[in-house]
Motif scaffolding. Structure first.
Motif, PDB file in Angstrom:
ATOM      1  N   LYS A  34      12.680 101.921  -0.533  1.00 46.42           N
ATOM      2  CA  LYS A  34      13.060 103.303  -0.241  1.00 46.42           C
ATOM      3  C   LYS A  34      14.473 103.427   0.308  1.00 46.42           C
ATOM      4  O   LYS A  34      14.936 104.521   0.596  1.00 46.42           O
ATOM      5  CB  LYS A  34      12.075 103.912   0.758  1.00 46.42           C
ATOM      6  CG  LYS A  34      10.659 104.032   0.231  1.00 46.42           C
ATOM      7  CD  LYS A  34       9.749 104.770   1.184  1.00 46.42           C
ATOM      8  CE  LYS A  34      10.080 106.247   1.233  1.00 46.42           C
ATOM      9  NZ  LYS A  34       9.071 107.014   1.968  1.00 46.42           N
ATOM     10  N   HIS A  93       8.500  97.976   1.525  1.00 48.02           N
ATOM     11  CA  HIS A  93       8.563  99.414   1.259  1.00 48.02           C
ATOM     12  C   HIS A  93       9.875 100.002   1.769  1.00 48.02           C
ATOM     13  O   HIS A  93      10.459 100.884   1.129  1.00 48.02           O
ATOM     14  CB  HIS A  93       7.377 100.112   1.922  1.00 48.02           C
ATOM     15  CG  HIS A  93       6.079  99.842   1.238  1.00 48.02           C
ATOM     16  ND1 HIS A  93       4.869 100.277   1.720  1.00 48.02           N
ATOM     17  CD2 HIS A  93       5.788  99.178   0.083  1.00 48.02           C
ATOM     18  CE1 HIS A  93       3.897  99.898   0.908  1.00 48.02           C
ATOM     19  NE2 HIS A  93       4.436  99.215  -0.086  1.00 48.02           N
ATOM     20  N   MET A  94      10.332  99.533   2.917  1.00 47.07           N
ATOM     21  CA  MET A  94      11.617 100.015   3.435  1.00 47.07           C
ATOM     22  C   MET A  94      12.744  99.679   2.474  1.00 47.07           C
ATOM     23  O   MET A  94      13.624 100.500   2.208  1.00 47.07           O
ATOM     24  CB  MET A  94      11.891  99.405   4.806  1.00 47.07           C
ATOM     25  CG  MET A  94      11.034  99.955   5.920  1.00 47.07           C
ATOM     26  SD  MET A  94      11.546  99.279   7.516  1.00 47.07           S
ATOM     27  CE  MET A  94      10.346 100.073   8.590  1.00 47.07           C
ATOM     28  N   LEU A  98      15.519 102.372   3.217  1.00 45.00           N
ATOM     29  CA  LEU A  98      15.526 102.622   4.660  1.00 45.00           C
ATOM     30  C   LEU A  98      16.109 101.417   5.385  1.00 45.00           C
ATOM     31  O   LEU A  98      15.695 100.286   5.145  1.00 45.00           O
ATOM     32  CB  LEU A  98      14.105 102.878   5.164  1.00 45.00           C
ATOM     33  CG  LEU A  98      13.400 104.139   4.641  1.00 45.00           C
ATOM     34  CD1 LEU A  98      11.949 104.157   5.104  1.00 45.00           C
ATOM     35  CD2 LEU A  98      14.124 105.384   5.124  1.00 45.00           C
ATOM     36  N   ALA A 157       8.096 104.914   5.843  1.00 48.17           N
ATOM     37  CA  ALA A 157       8.265 103.818   4.899  1.00 48.17           C
ATOM     38  C   ALA A 157       7.045 103.635   4.017  1.00 48.17           C
ATOM     39  O   ALA A 157       7.153 103.191   2.864  1.00 48.17           O
ATOM     40  CB  ALA A 157       8.560 102.522   5.652  1.00 48.17           C
TER      41      ALA A 157
END
Length: 977
Positions: A326, A322-323, A328, A397
């Motif tokens: 996104k 997910h990071m 991140l 996240a």
């Protein structure tokens, strides 16, 4: 209650039969702090970080404990419930209610006493955890519990939730770190509570009165339920569910203060807390261990615990994925060792050598095991901090992942015995699969505590019913593993209805009796923990969630081009409410007002689209007032965990708010500055006569809505574009790559020397410099006033005027960060389907970016000097500052990049009269201006933004230099050694 189970409100203000107007009058007559019963304040406090929404009766910001006593007395007289609130980051719904909310975080945030010898600190409940920790650090001490919200959560809120955090591994829960409390009951009793010796308990009871009555009832409660408490309370490090009745047992010293910790404002209000401080580890190292999956990582927690870590965290590959999706920490994630599940083991010691030795012993032990993990040792504080930022980014996240359903709390922080964690995670994942749910696993694995956000459907009857069924099964699962529903965030409304599964009917009855001893009228945060609202009531969404659908000027592709989804983006974690560091949120840092935080403004935009206290839609005065002090710095676009973009939302709102209306004078004087400057440059001496001559300039400022304290910038004798054309082409026809220098309004008409310096640098780097063939403007100042139709027209003119260069792939260099940010951000939102807009966004660069990416052979000139650097907010948020930092360091400068946030000028904002000027100056005085004044005259002050340089000049009397000017100095050999 069928409607409640489908998400409809269970309690509304009108159901309480309270005369809110009379109550507000009474409060204003007795409280020295601020009393807010307006629609905007009520809307901003209608929810916390949970799934729940309950509009409060009103809000009070008490100045001190006496104010709290007075406020509660007024509420008692009118029969109004009361809710105490700190940072408002509660994840279980305990931070919102139909009550009078007492927000301690604005004024009641002092350290009253710090005794390093006894390792104690006496504080007010609104103090942020990190502020207390900084005070303790001066004496080599620390306040141990540190939730992920540690830089903006209030100690009073931590007491309410019995908060923990990563270093509860070392320090225990908040309950173990509270020595004494001063509390206030709803019926007006103010008393100090703490551990109570048997003889003292007898004396208190014998003395009678309300205090004796409370203590006698608590003793009787303890005696009746002692056996059940010992039998049914899970003996795990992270039991936060229910009340801390175990603290009343003789073996725990009849500790009334610790019994109240975790009571979520349902029993008494904390006026003051005496907290335990611990020795701060002098040295720390971090070992990160990787296994093929998170389950194997969890299986190895018991072995890691043998090395007595001060923190032991876990995360899985879903979180990391997910990071990545996104964006991140894209450069930092490779720091993790190979694997699909990780343990982060932090070890403390008195020296780095000792910490390293402990770390290597741990690594040797795991290396010799049957299934050795991948491993990395980190003893560089900077790298350790990056790894902790990755872990603390968990909520951001896992919320609003691109192309994934929305995720929610609802089974957010269950906890089991650490040696059962691996088995629990496997069973929980199987339960997810059975219900069709997904979610990342991360959390405080060393104490068996799991965090996860799950893609529940909270908008349909079937989805809510499935969620409720899942909660029953999940509760049975965690109880079967010997655990607790909550390991950190309390019960509130999310889990209180499930407590009989964990404790049985007798202890649930004991909880009710405990609350009744303190609050017999059920007026403190009613419906939470005890006699709770049904889990599925009071939902922010629910089956009645039907936000108004509105047409917008901007595109919102990350929210499905649905403004209501953009307004729902804030998850309430409150990172925008920190007092220092980063860029977000400058107005909150100055005012400490919820409505001036990114979260508060997002909440009001959400409320604007609902049927609630905030009325008027796009014409809402409450929303306008909340957005008025937004500096449109864009800091939240980067600093917010879920990238709430308040600058865009503000421009959107203002475009509708002022439709068919006159705007403030400054909107025309400053918003239309490009046209005014083009006119002024024809006779700059005449324009300067008006703006610089005493008397005339006062009239000019008054007419323009400019603060009288501000000095209007002087128009240059010759615009940069005139100089460039008069000079004629240089290197034309040579085999040099072409670059298009953007002559923005500010550097063209006011500071042309900056643009001329940029030309010199670009030509020295081997480029042929060109400029647009006709006057063009990106329209940046128009966004501050919502003049979006005009802004779109100017952007179309830019695309028309630059189409050949755009399609030829010629890079554009912007030297004013806010203008370049317009091409990288607003351009794509205003013209989302225009391919040339996408191309221009991709081929627009800062000067440092261009030199880094397109001039690899450029010999960076050396300059031996100190440099104090102020980052422009828009550059920080949209383009990033890494290329500039790297270039300045390559020059040999001794660079200090200020962590000062927004300079406070923020384009037109700091020029405007009234509150805008005041907030602008206070923001500048937080860090930037004092630091510039302290700097020696031989220190360069570097600031690319016209606004930043203006604030520095007018506030600190120093001339700021653009990066182009600094490079020019170096090329001329000025200051080099």
């Amino acid at each position: 209650m069928v409607s409640a189970r489908l998400g409809r409100p269970a309690v509304r203000q009108r159901d309480l039969d309270i005369d809110a107007e009379a109550l507000a009058t009474a409060l204003r007559g007795s409280v020295r702090g601020e009393v807010r019963f307006d629609a905007g304040s009520r809307g901003a406090y209608a929810t916390d970080a949970s799934n729940y929404r309950q509009v409060p009766i009103g809000v009070v910001l008490p100045r001190d404990a006496d104010d709290v006593v007075a406020a509660v007395a007024a509420c008692r007289e009118h029969g109004a419930p009361v809710l105490a609130r700190g940072g408002g980051t509660s994840l279980a719904g305990q931070g919102c209610n139909v009550a009078v909310v007492l927000d301690f975080s604005k004024y009641m945030r002092r350290v009253l006493e710090l005794d390093p010898d006894r390792r104690r600190a006496r504080v007010e409940p609104g103090i942020y955890r990190d502020d207390l920790d900084r005070a303790a650090a001066a004496h080599g001490l620390t306040f141990g519990p540190d939730p992920a919200t540690h830089d903006h959560c209030a100690v009073g809120g931590m007491i309410g939730n019995n908060a923990c955090g990563a270093h509860a591994q070392m320090a225990g829960r908040t309950a173990e770190n509270v020595e004494q409390l001063e509390v206030l009951t709803y019926d007006g009793l103010r008393l100090r509570v703490g551990p109570t010796r048997p003889e003292e308990l007898e004396r208190i009871v014998a003395a009678g009165g309300r205090r004796g009555e409370i203590y006698g009832a608590l003793r009787e409660l303890r005696d009746r339920y002692a056996g059940e408490i010992r039998r049914r309370f899970p003996e795990i490090p992270r039991r936060v569910s229910g009340y801390c009745l175990e603290q009343l047992l003789p073996e725990n010293g009849f500790n009334v203060a610790r019994a109240l910790v975790g009571s979520e404002s349902t029993c008494a209000l904390v006026l003051e807390a005496t907290c335990r401080l611990l020795p701060r580890p002098k040295a720390k190292v971090l070992v990160v261990l990787g296994w093929p999956d998170v389950y194997q990582a969890a299986d190895n927690v018991p072995e890691a615990l043998q090395f007595d870590p001060i923190a032991l965290e876990g995360l899985d590959d879903v979180l990391v994925d997910h990071m990545k999706r996104k964006g991140l920490h894209p450069k930092d994630l490779p720091l993790l060792p190979e694997g699909g599940g990780w343990l982060m083991v932090e070890l403390g010691a008195d020296s780095t050598d000792e910490a390293d030795q402990r770390a290597r012993r741990l690594m040797d032990a795991f290396r010799d095991g049957d299934h050795a993990p991948s491993m990395k040792l980190f003893d560089d504080p900077a790298e350790e901090r990056i790894l902790w930022e990755i872990r603390e980014a968990g909520l951001g996240a896992t919320a609003l992942v691109p192309e994934e359903p929305l995720t929610w709390e609802g089974w957010e922080d269950s906890a089991v015995p650490p040696d059962r964690l691996g088995a629990y995670l496997r069973d929980l994942r199987a339960l997810f699969d059975r219900y069709g749910y997904s979610g990342a696993f991360y959390g405080h694995f060393g104490q068996g505590c799991l965090h996860t956000r799950i893609d529940f459907d909270l908008e349909t009857a079937a989805g809510i019913s499935r969620w409720r069924s899942f909660l029953d099964d999940a509760a049975d699962l965690v109880v079967g593993h010997g655990g607790s529903f909550s390991g950190e965030h309390g019960d509130g409304q999310s889990r209180a209805e499930l407590l009989p599964k964990l404790y049985g009917p007798d202890l649930v009855r004991a909880f009710g009796e405990f609350k009744a001893i303190w609050d017999p009228g059920n007026k403190l945060n009613p419906g939470k923990v005890v006699h709770p609202y049904p889990i599925t009531s009071n939902l922010r969404l629910g089956v009645d969630y039907r936000p108004r659908q509105v047409a917008t000027e901007f595109a919102y592709p990350e929210d499905g081009n649905d403004f209501s989804r953009a307004a729902l983006r804030c998850v309430g974690v409150g990172k925008c409410r920190h007092g220092s560091g980063g860029v977000m949120c400058p107005s909150y840092m100055v005012t400490r007002e919820e409505e001036h935080s990114t979260r508060g403004r997002a909440r009001l935009l959400y409320e604007m689209l609902q049927d609630g206290p905030v009325s008027g839609g796009w014409r809402s005065k409450a929303v306008h007032d909340a957005l008025d002090l937004c500096l449109a710095c864009k800091g939240c676009k980067t600093d917010c965990p879920v990238n709430v973009d308040m600058a865009t939302y503000k421009a959107e709102f203002l475009s509708h708010y002022y439709k068919g209306r006159l705007r403030p004078r400054s909107a025309y004087a400053i918003g239309l500055i490009w046209w005014a400057a083009r006119l002024a440059c024809k006779l700059p001496w005449a324009a300067n006569l008006v703006t610089q001559t005493p008397g005339l300039r006062a009239l000019a400022k008054r007419a323009a809505g400019v603060a009288p304290q501000r000095r209007l910038p002087r128009f240059a004798a010759e615009p940069f574009t005139s100089w460039f054309r008069r000079r004629g082409p240089v290197h034309a026809g040579e085999d040099r790559p072409r670059v298009l220098l953007w002559p923005d309004t500010f550097n063209n008409y006011f500071h042309p020397e900056t643009a001329r310096a940029a030309v010199g640098v670009l030509e020295a780097a081997g480029f042929e410099v060109t400029i647009p063939g006709r006057p063009l403007c990106c329209g940046r100042p128009l966004y501050d006033y919502g003049m979006l139709h005009l802004a779109r027209r100017l952007l179309r003119q830019v695309l028309d005027g630059l189409r050949p260069q755009i399609r030829a792939g010629i890079p554009l260099v912007g030297i004013e960060p806010s203008c370049l940010a317009t091409f990288r951000d607003e351009l794509r939102r205003m013209l989302p389907d225009d391919e040339d807009a996408k191309r221009l966004a991709q081929q627009s660069f800062t000067l440092a970016e261009l030199l880094d990416r397109h001039a690899p052979s450029f010999q960076v000139p050396r300059l031996r000097a100190k440099a104090l650097v102020q980052r422009h907010c828009h550059q920080y948020a949209v383009m990033g500052f890494e290329a500039d930092r790297k270039l300045l360091e390559r020059m040999g400068l001794e660079v200090e990049v200020l962590d000062s946030g927004c300079c406070g000028m923020a384009g037109s904002f700091g020029f405007e009269a009234g509150d805008h000027y005041d907030v602008s100056l206070k923001e500048g005085e937080r860090v930037l201006l004092p630091r510039v004044r302290e700097a020696g005259t031989d220190t360069l002050v570097v600031a690319d933004g016209f606004s930043c340089r203006t604030q520095i000049q007018q506030g600190a009397g120093r001339r700021g230099l653009h990066l182009a000017e600094v490079l020019g100095m170096a090329m001329r050999g000025e200051g080099s050694g």
